[in-house]
Design a protein around this motif. Sequence first.
Motif, mmCIF file in Angstrom:
data_model
loop_
_atom_site.group_PDB
_atom_site.id
_atom_site.type_symbol
_atom_site.label_atom_id
_atom_site.label_comp_id
_atom_site.label_asym_id
_atom_site.label_seq_id
_atom_site.Cartn_x
_atom_site.Cartn_y
_atom_site.Cartn_z
ATOM 1 N N GLY A 1 0.810 -1.215 0.000
ATOM 2 C CA GLY A 1 0.000 0.000 0.000
ATOM 3 C C GLY A 1 0.839 1.258 0.000
ATOM 4 O O GLY A 1 0.576 2.196 -0.774
ATOM 5 N N SER A 2 1.867 1.321 0.851
ATOM 6 C CA SER A 2 2.703 2.533 0.892
ATOM 7 C C SER A 2 3.480 2.701 -0.404
ATOM 8 O O SER A 2 3.659 3.826 -0.900
ATOM 9 N N THR A 3 3.923 1.585 -0.987
ATOM 10 C CA THR A 3 4.669 1.645 -2.252
ATOM 11 C C THR A 3 3.788 2.185 -3.373
ATOM 12 O O THR A 3 4.207 3.052 -4.156
ATOM 13 N N PHE A 4 2.554 1.684 -3.444
ATOM 14 C CA PHE A 4 1.618 2.150 -4.479
ATOM 15 C C PHE A 4 1.308 3.632 -4.295
ATOM 16 O O PHE A 4 1.364 4.416 -5.259
ATOM 17 N N ALA A 5 0.985 4.024 -3.060
ATOM 18 C CA ALA A 5 0.639 5.425 -2.806
ATOM 19 C C ALA A 5 1.812 6.342 -3.113
ATOM 20 O O ALA A 5 1.642 7.420 -3.704
ATOM 21 N N ALA A 6 3.023 5.920 -2.717
ATOM 22 C CA ALA A 6 4.203 6.740 -2.986
ATOM 23 C C ALA A 6 4.407 6.930 -4.482
ATOM 24 O O ALA A 6 4.713 8.045 -4.950
ATOM 25 N N GLN A 7 4.232 5.868 -5.245
ATOM 26 C CA GLN A 7 4.398 5.957 -6.696
ATOM 27 C C GLN A 7 3.409 6.941 -7.310
ATOM 28 O O GLN A 7 3.756 7.691 -8.229
ATOM 29 N N GLN A 8 2.190 6.948 -6.806
ATOM 30 C CA GLN A 8 1.169 7.853 -7.340
ATOM 31 C C GLN A 8 1.536 9.313 -7.110
ATOM 32 O O GLN A 8 1.114 10.196 -7.867
ATOM 33 N N HIS A 9 2.321 9.567 -6.070
ATOM 34 C CA HIS A 9 2.694 10.941 -5.731
ATOM 35 C C HIS A 9 4.143 11.277 -6.088
ATOM 36 O O HIS A 9 4.639 12.349 -5.723
ATOM 37 N N GLY A 10 4.823 10.377 -6.802
ATOM 38 C CA GLY A 10 6.198 10.627 -7.189
ATOM 39 C C GLY A 10 7.168 10.574 -6.021
ATOM 40 O O GLY A 10 8.236 11.206 -6.057
ATOM 41 N N MET A 11 6.826 9.809 -4.993
ATOM 42 C CA MET A 11 7.686 9.683 -3.823
ATOM 43 C C MET A 11 8.305 8.282 -3.792
ATOM 44 O O MET A 11 7.929 7.408 -4.569
ATOM 45 N N THR A 12 9.237 8.070 -2.886
ATOM 46 C CA THR A 12 9.851 6.758 -2.708
ATOM 47 C C THR A 12 9.709 6.322 -1.261
ATOM 48 O O THR A 12 9.510 7.134 -0.359
ATOM 49 N N VAL A 13 9.840 4.999 -1.048
ATOM 50 C CA VAL A 13 9.671 4.409 0.277
ATOM 51 C C VAL A 13 11.003 3.883 0.796
ATOM 52 O O VAL A 13 11.726 3.173 0.083
ATOM 53 N N VAL A 14 11.324 4.224 2.033
ATOM 54 C CA VAL A 14 12.483 3.680 2.730
ATOM 55 C C VAL A 14 11.969 2.572 3.652
ATOM 56 O O VAL A 14 11.211 2.838 4.584
ATOM 57 N N GLU A 15 12.363 1.326 3.364
ATOM 58 C CA GLU A 15 11.806 0.168 4.075
ATOM 59 C C GLU A 15 12.686 -0.274 5.241
ATOM 60 O O GLU A 15 13.909 -0.233 5.158
ATOM 61 N N GLN A 16 12.012 -0.736 6.312
ATOM 62 C CA GLN A 16 12.695 -1.390 7.423
ATOM 63 C C GLN A 16 11.790 -2.527 7.916
ATOM 64 O O GLN A 16 10.724 -2.267 8.468
ATOM 65 N N LYS A 17 12.225 -3.767 7.682
ATOM 66 C CA LYS A 17 11.440 -4.926 8.127
ATOM 67 C C LYS A 17 11.901 -5.367 9.508
ATOM 68 O O LYS A 17 13.105 -5.415 9.787
ATOM 69 N N VAL A 18 10.946 -5.720 10.377
ATOM 70 C CA VAL A 18 11.270 -6.189 11.724
ATOM 71 C C VAL A 18 10.530 -7.496 12.001
ATOM 72 O O VAL A 18 9.564 -7.835 11.305
ATOM 73 N N LYS A 19 10.979 -8.204 13.018
ATOM 74 C CA LYS A 19 10.291 -9.401 13.473
ATOM 75 C C LYS A 19 9.261 -9.031 14.538
ATOM 76 O O LYS A 19 9.411 -8.004 15.210
ATOM 77 N N ALA A 20 8.274 -9.888 14.717
ATOM 78 C CA ALA A 20 7.246 -9.617 15.721
ATOM 79 C C ALA A 20 7.827 -9.546 17.122
ATOM 80 O O ALA A 20 7.272 -8.885 18.001
ATOM 81 N N THR A 21 8.961 -10.202 17.328
ATOM 82 C CA THR A 21 9.581 -10.241 18.645
ATOM 83 C C THR A 21 10.560 -9.092 18.882
ATOM 84 O O THR A 21 11.046 -8.917 20.001
ATOM 85 N N ASP A 22 10.863 -8.296 17.866
ATOM 86 C CA ASP A 22 11.781 -7.169 18.024
ATOM 87 C C ASP A 22 11.130 -6.096 18.893
ATOM 88 O O ASP A 22 9.978 -5.714 18.664
ATOM 89 N N ALA A 23 11.870 -5.594 19.870
ATOM 90 C CA ALA A 23 11.309 -4.619 20.805
ATOM 91 C C ALA A 23 11.865 -3.216 20.621
ATOM 92 O O ALA A 23 11.164 -2.232 20.874
ATOM 93 N N ASP A 24 13.105 -3.103 20.188
ATOM 94 C CA ASP A 24 13.781 -1.805 20.104
ATOM 95 C C ASP A 24 13.871 -1.349 18.646
ATOM 96 O O ASP A 24 14.484 -2.008 17.809
ATOM 97 N N MET A 25 13.261 -0.199 18.348
ATOM 98 C CA MET A 25 13.228 0.326 16.986
ATOM 99 C C MET A 25 14.295 1.402 16.750
ATOM 100 O O MET A 25 14.218 2.166 15.793
#
Length: 419
Positions: free
Chosen positions: A203-227
Amino acid sequence: MNGFRLRAGALGVAAMLALAACGSDKSADNGDKTGADGVKLGPGVTDKTIGVGMITDLTGPYAPLGKSISQGAQLYFEQVNQAGGICGRTVEPQVRDMGYDVQKSVASYTELEPKVAAFAHFIGSATVGAVQDRIAKNGPLTLVLAWSPQMLGAKQIQMTGTTYAVDVINGVDYAVKTHGLKSGDKIGHIYVEGDYGVDSLAGSTFAAQQHGMTVVEQKVKATDADMTSQVAAMKSEGVKAIVLSVSPKQTASAVGVAAAQGLNVPFLGSNSSYAPQLLDTPVGPALVKNFVVMQAASPLSADLDAMKKLATDYKAKYPDATLDNGVMAGFTTAAITGDALKLACEKKDLTRDGIISAHRSQNAWDGGFGSKMDFTDVSQPPSRDTNILQPDKDSLGGLKTIQEASASDNAKKYEIKVG
């Protein structure tokens, strides 16, 4: 050695799934009967009772919401029974805690499936996914509190509201309109691995493309606590907004770290990313300042008679419990289940097919909760509207509406790929 253990564990899960599937096939042989009142009866239904299952998370990462969801559903069925039940029968809710664990989910479904006429809720994309093929083959009507497009396509499986991706698209379009995001900007997205995160990122990738923006991704695990590292990466990239498709605890970490690092940007949270208990923590002021929630359902603070009654009844039943989104979600999915059972009763058909057909005949279900849903098309979510909500300690349930439910042009044209 570690590789062997992983392989052995995978084989163990595979064996468990295979045995469970065999059990499911056997339960499908339960013959439909006719009750003393002339109503056709399927699994989970007798002349006196209707079994309804709930597979929830009471001990895992979504435990606070899971407790509220289950208690909201139990409140609904208690009120139904006090009013005489459904089709002259007492509804018997059966709750199982799977702790957001796939193996426990399989075991819970295997145990309850032959005993229930429907599942009033089943929490989690990954946990539902472990038995999804079995539900689609011969299972009962199952209301899933999971918003991945993987949940679409089977008449037995019903999500409420809209998909994670559509919510995020509506949210990004809101940020563009209200925070001045423009072409060339970067937006960050911290998302948990699995269907929840993957579809939200789509969803964020599609929306960003529609507005000429880009997405910076960070994937985490469900057990990760510190962002901390994820937020630092966002800051170094100069993002202008951050989408969070994580758990409430991870939201607290991300928003708190951003405040500490001086990263003053709007945060857009998916519908599972927030719990009002966070307002009583040190991160509360930062949430109020910079965070909004994107969800299809109206908040408990909505000026609706049904919502006000629910809040009053829930506090009377559970005086020490927190009012949050889970209360409304559990009560609403239970009400959708109850209405399907009532419609099926009118047709004198409480078989699984009868209940599912009754449910799928509704194209404008509302229940008084302000979210109109169309259940007739199994390939589409029942809505594409999203509310934009802001944390607020003075509002019932800890959220207030800042943009009423609506679908942006981008959300309307987004193609949802089923399965």
